[in-house]
Design a protein around this motif. Structure first.
Motif: not given
Length: 435
Positions: A110-113, A154, A74, A76, A158
Motif C-alpha cells: 500500500e502507498r500512503v501520502n 494511520y 506499506i 510512505m 486502520k
C-alpha cells in the motif's frame, strides 16, 4: 523519497568516529535481561518499505518467518519531488521497486501520502533551525513525527476500522516492522519494552530512533537488529533473490543530490539571504556571510586571511555562530581550544519510558551519551536534571565541535536508549585561552 533519513551522510555533518563496542560496554554494572518479542499466530504485521535492501530484506524475513500471519508492505510518500531526467520522480522509482519486491515475496503493498505532515512537522522546523544558526537532525524528527507518528496512527486507525467492520469491535494485535538496525526488548524487571542498540554496532541506528514515543515500542519489530549489513546483502541476493539486493545504499537525498554545496543551494531556495559579519574572537570583522546556514561548526571558514601577517597566518575554522548578532566566529587552527567543550545543556530532554533520573544524578556510572550517530560514546562524569525538564551533562573529556541543534542521546550500560534532547548550549568547565 521515503524520508530525509539520508541527511546523516552529507558533508554538512562533521565526521564522527566509528563506534567502539569495547569502550562502550566495558562496565562493572551487569546487563539487564531482555525477552525477545515475536508476533503470535493471527497477528497482523505491516512492513514499512523504502525500496532499499534493508526494508526489502525485512519484508522477505517476515514473510518467511511468519507464513501463517497476515503481512503487507506499506510505502510512505513524503515529498512531491521532480523528475531526475528519466521521466520518473524519485518517489515513483522507489514505489516501483517496492512493488517489485512485494511481488517477489508475495506480499500486498500500500502507498500512503504524508507530504503535508512531513512538510509541517519535519521539513519546515528543520529550515527554521538552520535559519537560527543551529545544526538540526531531521532524521530524528522524521522517525518521531512521521514513521512512528503519522504512519503508526494511520495503521492504528486502520486496525480499529477493521475491528468495527468485523462486527466484534475487538482490535487484533498488530506490529510495525522496519529495516532499522536496532532492537526492542521486554525488560523482565519492569515488564516494559525498551529501545536497544543492535548487535552490529557499526550500523547502529538507535540514535535516530531516540525521540520516538515509548507508547509505540510494544508494537515495533526490528528484524535486522541481530544482523550485519553483509549478512543482509547475502540474504537479499542469495536466499531471497530480491530485485533490490544489489541496490546501492543511499548517501544523500535523491531530489537534492549529494555534497555540501548542493545542499546549501537547496537551503537557499527556502531561506532568504541574511548577510552578516564573519569575525575573529577579538571581534575583528574579516569577512561576510550570506546566512548562518552557510557555515558548520568545525569546518574551514573559507575566509582568505592575509598569510603575511603572523597573527593571521594559517587555516581558520568556524568556531561558533552568534544568532543574536548574525555573526560567524572563526579561529585559527583545527585544534584551537575554542572548539572543545565538556558540558552541554538541553532545554528540554525527553526520557524514553520510565527512567529514574534522580538516580542518574546521584550516580551516572556506566552512562554514555552521543551527539552524533556512530560516534564513540562519550562517558559522562555528571548529570544534572532541572525542574523544567532540562538536562545538563558533563563529559569525562573535552570534545571537539559539539554544536547546538544536534541531538544528545543517552544510553545505559545495557545499551538501552534512556532519552534524547536537542542541545541548546555548549561550554566548558575551565576557561578557554584561544590561540
Amino acid at each position: 523519497m521515503y524520508t530525509l533519513l539520508q541527511l546523516r551522510g552529507m558533508a554538512l555533518r562533521t565526521a564522527a568516529r566509528p563506534l567502539s563496542c569495547r569502550r562502550h560496554f566495558r562496565t562493572t554494572v551487569p546487563a539487564r535481561k531482555y525477552v525477545p518479542r515475536t508476533p503470535a499466530p493471527g497477528d497482523r504485521v505491516y512492513v514499512a518499505m523504502s525500496s532499499g535492501v534493508d526494508s526489502s530484506t525485512v519484508a522477505a524475513l517476515i514473510r518467511d518467518q511468519y507464513p501463517e500471519n497476515e503481512v503487507s508492505g506499506i510505502y510512505m510518500e513524503n515529498w512531491n519531488d521532480t523528475s531526475n531526467g528519466d521521466g520518473l520522480t524519485c518517489t515513483e522509482r522507489e514505489w516501483i521497486d517496492v512493488q517489485n519486491v512485494c511481488r517477489a515475496v508475495d506480499l500486498p503493498c500500500e502507498r500512503v501520502n504524508f507530504e503535508r505532515e512531513y512538510w509541517n512537522e519535519v521539513f519546515m522546523p528543520m529550515i527554521e533551525m538552520y535559519k537560527r544558526g543551529l545544526t538540526p537532525n531531521p532524521d530524528v524528527g522524521c522517525n518521531k513525527f512521521i514513521k512512528f507518528g503519522e504512519l503508526y496512527r494511520y495503521l492504528e486507525n486502520k486496525e480499529q476500522k477493521t475491528a468495527v467492520s468485523t462486527g466484534n469491535g475487538k482490535m487484533r494485535n498488530w506490529w510495525l516492522a522496519t529495516g532499522h538496525y536496532a532492537n526492542v526488548g521486554l525488560d523482565n524487571a519492569s515488564n516494559t519494552v525498551h529501545l536497544l542498540r543492535p548487535s552490529h554496532l557499526p550500523k547502529d541506528q538507535s540514535y535516530y530512533l531516540s525521540a520516538i514515543s515509548s507508547t509505540v515500542l510494544p508494537r515495533l519489530l526490528f528484524p535486522l537488529g541481530g544482523y550485519t549489513k553483509p549478512q543482509v546483502r547475502d540474504l537479499a541476493l542469495n536466499k531471497y533473490h530480491l530485485p533490490t539486493a544489489e541496490k546501492p545504499d543511499s548517501q544523500g537525498i535523491c531530489f537534492i543530490g549529494q555534497g555540501q554545496n548542493t545542499f546549501r543551494r537547496f537551503l537557499d531556495e527556502y531561506l532568504e539571504a541574511n548577510p552578516g559579519d564573519v569575525v575573529t574572537e577579538t571581534g575583528e570583522v574579516v569577512g561576510r556571510h550570506n546566512g548562518l546556514w552557510h557555515a558548520t561548526v568545525g569546518q574551514r571558514s573559507g575566509v582568505a586571511m592575509p598569510q603575511g601577517d603572523p597573527t593571521k597566518k594559517g587555516t581558520w575554522y568556524v568556531a561558533r555562530k552568534v544568532p543574536a548578532q548574525n555573526q560567524i566566529v572563526i579561529v585559527r587552527g583545527a585544534d584551537n581550544p575554542a572548539f572543545y567543550t565538556d558540558r552541554v545543556q538541553c532545554a528540554e530532554f525527553d526520557w524514553l519510558g520510565h527512567v529514574d533520573s534522580a538516580a542518574l544524578v546521584r550516580d551516572c556510572a556506566g552512562i554514555v551519551v552521543q551527539y552524533r550517530s556512530l560516534q564513540t560514546p562519550e562517558r559522562v562524569r555528571r548529570v544534572h536534571v532541572n525542574g523544567a525538564g532540562g538536562l545538563e551533562v558533563e563529559f569525562e573529556t573535552l570534545r571537539r565541535a559539539v554544536a547546538p541543534g544536534q541531538y544528545l542521546v543517552m544510553y545505559n550500560e545495557a545499551g538501552r536508549v534512556l532519552g534524547s534532547g536537542v542541545i541548546t548550549n555548549t561550554d566548558r568547565t575551565e576557561p578557554v585561552n584561544c590561540k
